[in-house]
Enzyme design. Structure first.
Site, mmCIF file in Angstrom:
data_model
loop_
_atom_site.group_PDB
_atom_site.id
_atom_site.type_symbol
_atom_site.label_atom_id
_atom_site.label_comp_id
_atom_site.label_asym_id
_atom_site.label_seq_id
_atom_site.Cartn_x
_atom_site.Cartn_y
_atom_site.Cartn_z
ATOM 1 N N LYS A 1 0.830 -1.205 0.000
ATOM 2 C CA LYS A 1 0.000 0.000 0.000
ATOM 3 C C LYS A 1 0.864 1.254 0.000
ATOM 4 O O LYS A 1 0.502 2.251 -0.628
ATOM 5 C CB LYS A 1 -0.960 0.011 1.192
ATOM 6 C CG LYS A 1 -2.120 -0.946 1.017
ATOM 7 C CD LYS A 1 -3.162 -0.811 2.113
ATOM 8 C CE LYS A 1 -4.284 -1.819 1.925
ATOM 9 N NZ LYS A 1 -5.214 -1.863 3.073
ATOM 10 N N LYS B 1 -5.708 -10.706 -7.689
ATOM 11 C CA LYS B 1 -7.001 -10.836 -7.035
ATOM 12 C C LYS B 1 -7.985 -9.778 -7.551
ATOM 13 O O LYS B 1 -7.582 -8.644 -7.807
ATOM 14 C CB LYS B 1 -6.788 -10.656 -5.526
ATOM 15 C CG LYS B 1 -7.883 -11.202 -4.664
ATOM 16 C CD LYS B 1 -7.495 -11.134 -3.201
ATOM 17 C CE LYS B 1 -8.744 -10.987 -2.349
ATOM 18 N NZ LYS B 1 -8.493 -11.019 -0.934
ATOM 19 N N LYS C 1 -12.067 -4.383 -5.500
ATOM 20 C CA LYS C 1 -13.078 -3.346 -5.728
ATOM 21 C C LYS C 1 -12.442 -2.016 -6.073
ATOM 22 O O LYS C 1 -13.081 -1.125 -6.603
ATOM 23 C CB LYS C 1 -14.004 -3.225 -4.512
ATOM 24 C CG LYS C 1 -13.302 -2.936 -3.190
ATOM 25 C CD LYS C 1 -14.299 -2.955 -2.039
ATOM 26 C CE LYS C 1 -13.663 -2.612 -0.717
ATOM 27 N NZ LYS C 1 -13.261 -3.680 0.153
#
Ligand code: TRP
Length: 334
Positions: free
Chosen positions: A116, A198, A201
């Site tokens: 991140k 993966k 969203k």
């Protein structure tokens, strides 16, 4: 609900975007099954979601939508405790204490933190760094035995176990040591556009993702356009045929048909036929969830009541653990 000897599970989802079919397949579907066997706590992790900047009105909306989706997927507030994380102040309170038991280096090794921070160098905040400690608090407050999570959360769970053991060792038995529960099928639904990562969203390409509020037409189209390999055999092989394997997983989750039987069904048929079939079964699978979701969103007061009730139940349990912790570390308790 109150049976003391049932094992406890806890899990949560961040309200940071519209939920995807990955959540339904990997999380919600299992949670619904688990709630009959376990004392279950399911939470909307809004505290976690502000480690990335959120638009306040959107966060509020997403939080309610996430709760509505939990219910639409079949989480039953009479069986499970369903709540919003920020409604239970003990999460932040325990996190502070556990922060003082967590090593700087330990947090620096978390792969999700590293990923991140690489992706968002403009906002590497302290909350992002201590995110796993908040997650540990979520879990340990409820003395969870099992934590259903995706593969990507395994390292956070390992840290949770270490913190619990460290605290127990320093004082005396306080926390249950939780185990991860990673479902075999469905814990990793892959992106439709790049089946080696993966489904997320927050992916920029909306075609990579099936959202739970996508219409049948949109679902069928996204699956039709999904990336697969260049031979023409429907066969489960995650390494060499990740796209087809991902579609087979979706087909299996939507219908219950085994991988072997799916292979038999599509012998000699092309990918076009297969994709259309997957699109149809997935659309049929999501339709009732979407309809239920829309219905729940129309009655905000009822949803609010459910969440208030959940928060009260969660607070009671969380308070018990926090009180023990505060006593053990030496805070004055009157
Ligand atoms: N970090 C989890 C995720 O992004 C969400 C989460 C927060 C969670 N607290 C939790 C999951 C506690 C399980 C248990 O997927």
């Amino acid at each position: 609900m109150e049976s003391e000897n049932r094992k406890v599970i806890l899990s949560g989802i961040q309200p940071s975007g519209i939920l995807t079919i990955g959540h339904l397949a990997g999380a919600l579907k299992n949670w619904v099954d688990l709630q009959t066997q376990f004392q279950s706590y399911y939470m909307i992790a809004d505290l976690h979601s502000i480690t990335a900047r959120q638009v306040p009105a959107e966060l509020r909306q997403r939080t309610m939508e996430t709760a509505a989706l939990f219910l639409a997927a079949g989480i039953d507030p009479d069986k499970s405790v369903l709540f919003i994380q920020s409604h239970v102040p003990q999460h932040s309170q325990l996190a502070w204490v556990l922060n003082t038991f967590t090593g700087f280096g330990e947090l620096g090794r978390m792969t999700q933190f590293k990923d991140k921070s690489e992706r968002h160098p403009e906002n590497i905040n302290a909350g992002l760094f201590t995110y796993p400690v908040l997650m540990a608090s979520d879990i340990l407050l409820y003395q969870a035995d099992l934590v259903p999570v995706g593969e990507d959360q395994k390292q956070h769970l390992e840290l949770t176990r270490n913190l619990a053991q460290r605290f127990n060792f320093n004082y005396s038995d306080t926390f249950k040591i939780p185990e991860p529960y990673i479902p075999k099928i469905g814990s990793r639904i892959m992106s439709l556009q790049n089946p080696n990562v993966k489904m997320s969203k927050s992916d920029e390409n909306v075609n990579s993702c099936i959202f739970l509020n996508d219409t049948n037409e949109v679902i069928i189209n996204k699956i039709k356009r999904s990336v697969t390999d260049s031979d023409a055999e429907v066969r489960f092989d995650e390494e060499n045929k990740s796209g087809i394997s991902n579609l087979m997983t979706l087909y299996h989750l939507a219908t219950g048909v085994s991988f072997e039987d799916i292979e038999k069904l599509f012998v000699g048929k092309g990918y076009g036929d297969f994709k259309l079939a997957v699109g149809n079964v997935v659309a049929d699978w999501i339709l009732p969830v979407r309809e239920k979701f829309n219905e729940i969103m129309k009655d905000k007061n009822r949803l609010k009541e459910v969440l208030e009730y959940g928060a009260i139940q969660a607070q009671k349990v969380a308070y018990k653990t926090l009180d023990k912790v505060y006593k053990k570390v030496g805070f004055v308790r009157f």
